[in-house]
Every structure is written in C-alpha cells, then in structure tokens.
Enzyme design. Structure first.
Site, mmCIF file in Angstrom:
data_model
loop_
_atom_site.group_PDB
_atom_site.id
_atom_site.type_symbol
_atom_site.label_atom_id
_atom_site.label_comp_id
_atom_site.label_asym_id
_atom_site.label_seq_id
_atom_site.Cartn_x
_atom_site.Cartn_y
_atom_site.Cartn_z
ATOM 1 N N LYS A 61 0.811 -1.227 0.000
ATOM 2 C CA LYS A 61 0.000 0.000 0.000
ATOM 3 C C LYS A 61 0.845 1.278 0.000
ATOM 4 O O LYS A 61 0.389 2.310 -0.469
ATOM 5 C CB LYS A 61 -0.929 0.026 1.221
ATOM 6 C CG LYS A 61 -2.121 -0.904 1.107
ATOM 7 C CD LYS A 61 -3.052 -0.703 2.295
ATOM 8 C CE LYS A 61 -4.162 -1.728 2.294
ATOM 9 N NZ LYS A 61 -5.131 -1.515 3.371
ATOM 10 N N GLY B 63 -3.365 -0.592 18.083
ATOM 11 C CA GLY B 63 -2.514 -0.923 16.946
ATOM 12 C C GLY B 63 -2.143 0.326 16.164
ATOM 13 O O GLY B 63 -2.848 1.350 16.233
ATOM 14 N N ASP C 272 -9.983 2.923 2.082
ATOM 15 C CA ASP C 272 -10.092 2.373 3.444
ATOM 16 C C ASP C 272 -10.717 3.412 4.377
ATOM 17 O O ASP C 272 -11.479 3.053 5.285
ATOM 18 C CB ASP C 272 -8.700 1.990 3.991
ATOM 19 C CG ASP C 272 -8.249 0.619 3.512
ATOM 20 O OD1 ASP C 272 -9.116 -0.189 3.109
ATOM 21 O OD2 ASP C 272 -7.035 0.352 3.519
HETATM 22 P P1 NAP Z 1 -0.617 -4.435 10.155
HETATM 23 O O1 NAP Z 1 -0.203 -3.339 9.243
HETATM 24 O O2 NAP Z 1 0.245 -5.632 10.304
HETATM 25 O O3 NAP Z 1 -0.864 -3.768 11.630
HETATM 26 C C1 NAP Z 1 -1.232 -4.542 12.732
HETATM 27 C C2 NAP Z 1 -0.967 -3.760 14.017
HETATM 28 O O4 NAP Z 1 -1.299 -4.622 15.122
HETATM 29 C C3 NAP Z 1 0.501 -3.339 14.215
HETATM 30 O O5 NAP Z 1 0.561 -2.167 14.976
HETATM 31 C C4 NAP Z 1 1.022 -4.523 14.997
HETATM 32 O O6 NAP Z 1 2.183 -4.228 15.734
HETATM 33 C C5 NAP Z 1 -0.129 -4.799 15.930
HETATM 34 N N1 NAP Z 1 -0.074 -6.158 16.465
HETATM 35 C C6 NAP Z 1 0.037 -7.311 15.759
HETATM 36 N N2 NAP Z 1 0.068 -8.361 16.599
HETATM 37 C C7 NAP Z 1 -0.019 -7.852 17.853
HETATM 38 C C8 NAP Z 1 0.004 -8.437 19.142
HETATM 39 N N3 NAP Z 1 0.090 -9.762 19.320
HETATM 40 N N4 NAP Z 1 -0.082 -7.629 20.216
HETATM 41 C C9 NAP Z 1 -0.155 -6.288 20.053
HETATM 42 N N5 NAP Z 1 -0.168 -5.664 18.863
HETATM 43 C C10 NAP Z 1 -0.102 -6.451 17.764
HETATM 44 O O7 NAP Z 1 -2.035 -5.006 9.736
HETATM 45 P P2 NAP Z 1 -3.294 -4.199 9.134
HETATM 46 O O8 NAP Z 1 -3.247 -4.231 7.653
HETATM 47 O O9 NAP Z 1 -3.406 -2.896 9.821
HETATM 48 O O10 NAP Z 1 -4.499 -5.171 9.559
HETATM 49 C C11 NAP Z 1 -4.821 -5.339 10.923
HETATM 50 C C12 NAP Z 1 -6.167 -6.039 11.099
HETATM 51 O O11 NAP Z 1 -7.191 -5.268 10.491
HETATM 52 C C13 NAP Z 1 -6.242 -7.439 10.451
HETATM 53 O O12 NAP Z 1 -7.015 -8.252 11.292
HETATM 54 C C14 NAP Z 1 -6.969 -7.188 9.150
HETATM 55 O O13 NAP Z 1 -7.691 -8.317 8.719
HETATM 56 C C15 NAP Z 1 -7.925 -6.075 9.562
HETATM 57 N N6 NAP Z 1 -8.296 -5.226 8.427
HETATM 58 C C16 NAP Z 1 -9.626 -5.180 8.077
HETATM 59 C C17 NAP Z 1 -10.026 -4.385 7.040
HETATM 60 C C18 NAP Z 1 -11.474 -4.344 6.671
HETATM 61 O O14 NAP Z 1 -11.809 -3.887 5.553
HETATM 62 N N7 NAP Z 1 -12.341 -4.738 7.564
HETATM 63 C C19 NAP Z 1 -9.093 -3.612 6.320
HETATM 64 C C20 NAP Z 1 -7.736 -3.664 6.704
HETATM 65 C C21 NAP Z 1 -7.363 -4.487 7.766
HETATM 66 P P3 NAP Z 1 3.615 -4.805 15.223
HETATM 67 O O15 NAP Z 1 3.975 -3.970 14.016
HETATM 68 O O16 NAP Z 1 4.487 -4.635 16.377
HETATM 69 O O17 NAP Z 1 3.394 -6.254 14.828
#
Ligand code: NAP
Length: 290
Positions: free
Chosen positions: A73, A134, A109
């Site tokens: 992205k 997050g 988004d």
């Molecule tokens: P991402 O860029 O990997 O960000 C995830 C965040 O969560 C980061 O800050 C990460 O920290 C943190 N995190 C991960 N594991 C953790 C843990 N065990 N404890 C504490 N913090 C943790 O992912 P993303 O793209 O933002 O997506 C995140 C979630 O949103 C996913 O479940 C995805 O399916 C959902 N999502 C949904 C939509 C929708 O349209 N509904 C759209 C986008 C995303 P670190 O960097 O330290 O790992």
C-alpha cells in the site's frame, strides 16, 4: 455493439484468503456488468518490478482497475502519476485507476471505515474520545477518518515508536500514545474503541487485545476491523458489558463498492456483496472444521 468487459484485480501478498473476488463477482452480478476480478500476488521481494508490470496493464487499458493490499500500500505510491489528497494524507494507496491519461492512486479504506462508524454510532456527527488499538497499515486510515470527524484519538500499541511514526506521518505528532497493557487500558475512559490489531482473528479466535481480567468499560462502542470470525472475543467482552459493537465486514464491503463505482461508474448493491462475503466465509470455515 458489444458490451464492455471489466478486468479488475487485487495485488498484495499473500492473497490466498482474500474475499475480494467473491465480493466483486457479486457487484458485477448486481449491476449486470460483464467482467472478472483476479488475484495478482506480488511477493515482497519482487516489489517494485511486479507492481510496475501490473500498472503497465492499467496504462495500456488491459486492466481497468486495481486494488492494493499489504505489503504494497505504501510502495505503490511511487508508480502513480498522481495521488488523491486523501491518499497523500494517509500515505497509503489501495485503489488505482486511470484518469485523463494519468495513473491515479486513491484510498478507500478511510471512507470504508467511516461507513462502518456511522452504522455503529448512528450519526456521522457523533464524536468524542476514541482509543485505537494498533498502529499498522489500517490504523492510518482509522486515525485519519476519526480525526476528520473530530474524534480525539489515543493510540494503544506494543511499539510506541511505530505509533509516533504514524502520528508524525499524519501531521499530528501530538497524538497521545499508551502501551497495550492492563494498567494503561484500565485507566482510560473512552466513547469508542477501534481494534486494528489482528488479535482475535481466525485461526486464533480466542485471542483479544483486551485483558481477560480487566473489566470492560460500559458506554464504550467497539469497532473491530476483523471480520473472520464475525463476532470476535473483543466484541463478546464489550457486549457482555452492554456495549454496541461492529465487525469489519461493512468496511470491507464499502471499500470494495467504492472501488467498483470508480472503475465502472455503476453503484453496486452492498447487501448482495455482503451476503456473498458471508456465504464464502461460512463455506470456508465449514471446510476447515470438517
Ligand atoms: P498491520 O499493518 O500488520 O498492523 C497490525 C498492528 O497490530 C501493528 O501495529 C502490529 O504491531 C499490531 N499487532 C500485531 N500483533 C499484535 C500483538 N500480538 N499484540 C499487540 N499488537 C499487535 O495489519 P493491518 O493491515 O493494519 O491489519 C490489521 C487487522 O485489520 C487485520 O485483522 C486485518 O484483517 C484487519 N483489516 C480489516 C479491514 C477491513 O476492511 N475490515 C481492512 C484492513 C485491515 P507490530 O507492528 O508490532 O506487529
């Protein structure tokens, strides 16, 4: 006259579990348009070369629309001729299209997230204190959308440095940051909690970013971006304390619908798209437990 055929695609990596083809197939069916939505994985190591190959197809008119997901992205911005003001502000692109001979990068988004927020809070004018769990890719869109609507945002994270970078990139370095820990969470009273971490997502549905031994506050709406499972452990904790909740399905469908509208000029039926996503998820979950 032959009718137009729309070639649409998603890139990112990995893409194996993406619901986007099913959702867009439903959008095509609901509008009576002909087309296809394919998955075009580009592994991180192929990064820029793979993305340039795909965008060359857009420029040549062989592809009419492209969605982008993690991990590209941010990198995809460099191959666009122009970014919309929103994509420039979030510093992330998840929708590409051609306009007046230029390759444009946009971000759906943010409006996708806001569509869900309106459903949850009952009004686009609702605002107050929000806690975002997050600070990854989706948190950028969430914080941007919340601030646009006048919410006061605090970030709860495991890596404060990541949160500070997000805040600085969004031009608001003063966003308060706390750690995703019991004492810090318990000390806050907020009107809205948004989970952007993957904690609680299938195949680990027992997980939750909210500690089990910390009572969940009352009068706190919960918006979990996860959509598989439909009801996460966090949502169950919030509901047990009498709070309203929403999962990420509305956001997923809305960003797809806005992409489809941009590419085809036709507004697809969100309910048909959502039903297709739910059916596909249920089928997948049944196959996995069989
Ligand atoms: P991402 O860029 O990997 O960000 C995830 C965040 O969560 C980061 O800050 C990460 O920290 C943190 N995190 C991960 N594991 C953790 C843990 N065990 N404890 C504490 N913090 C943790 O992912 P993303 O793209 O933002 O997506 C995140 C979630 O949103 C996913 O479940 C995805 O399916 C959902 N999502 C949904 C939509 C929708 O349209 N509904 C759209 C986008 C995303 P670190 O960097 O330290 O790992």
């Amino acid at each position: 006259m032959t009718s137009r055929y729309f070639r649409l695609a998603l890139t990112g990596h990995p893409l194996g579990h993406s619901l986007s083809p099913v959702i867009h197939q439903a959008a095509l069916a609901s509008t009576g348009l002909q087309g296809e939505y394919s998955l075009q994985p580009v592994p991180p190591l192929e990064g820029q070369i793979g993305l340039e190959k795909l965008t060359a197809q857009l420029r040549a008119g062989d592809l009419q629309g492209l969605n982008v997901t993690i991990p590209h992205k941010q990198a995809i911005r460099d191959v666009c001729d122009r970014l919309t003001p929103l994509a420039a502000r979030v510093q992330a692109v998840n929708l590409l299209f051609m306009e007046a001979g230029q390759l444009v990068g946009d971000n759906v988004d943010v409006p996708g997230f806001l569509a869900g927020l309106d459903q949850l809070s009952g009004s686009p004018r609702a605002k107050g204190k929000a806690l975002v769990l997050g600070a990854g890719g989706s948190a950028r869109a969430v914080v941007c959308g919340l601030e646009e609507r006048g919410w006061q945002v605090t970030l709860a994270v495991r890596r404060p440095q990541q949160a500070r970078e997000l805040a600085s990139d969004l031009g608001h370095p003063g966003i308060p940051v706390i750690t995703l820990e019991r004492d810090a969470l318990g000390a806050l009273q907020v009107d809205l909690l948004v989970n952007t971490t993957p904690l609680g997502m299938s195949p680990h549905p027992a997980g939750s970013p909210w500690p089990e031994d910390l009572p969940f506050p009352t009068r706190t709406l919960v918006y979990d971006l996860i959509y598989n499972p439909f009801r996460t452990r966090l949502m169950a904790q919030a509901e047990a304390a009498g709070n309203g909740t929403l999962n990420g399905l509305t956001m997923l469908v809305e960003q797809a619908a806005l992409s489809f509208l941009r590419w085809t000029g036709q507004n697809p039926d969100r309910k048909t798209m959502e039903a297709a996503a739910i059916a596909a998820l249920e089928q997948r979950n049944q196959a996995e437990t069989a």
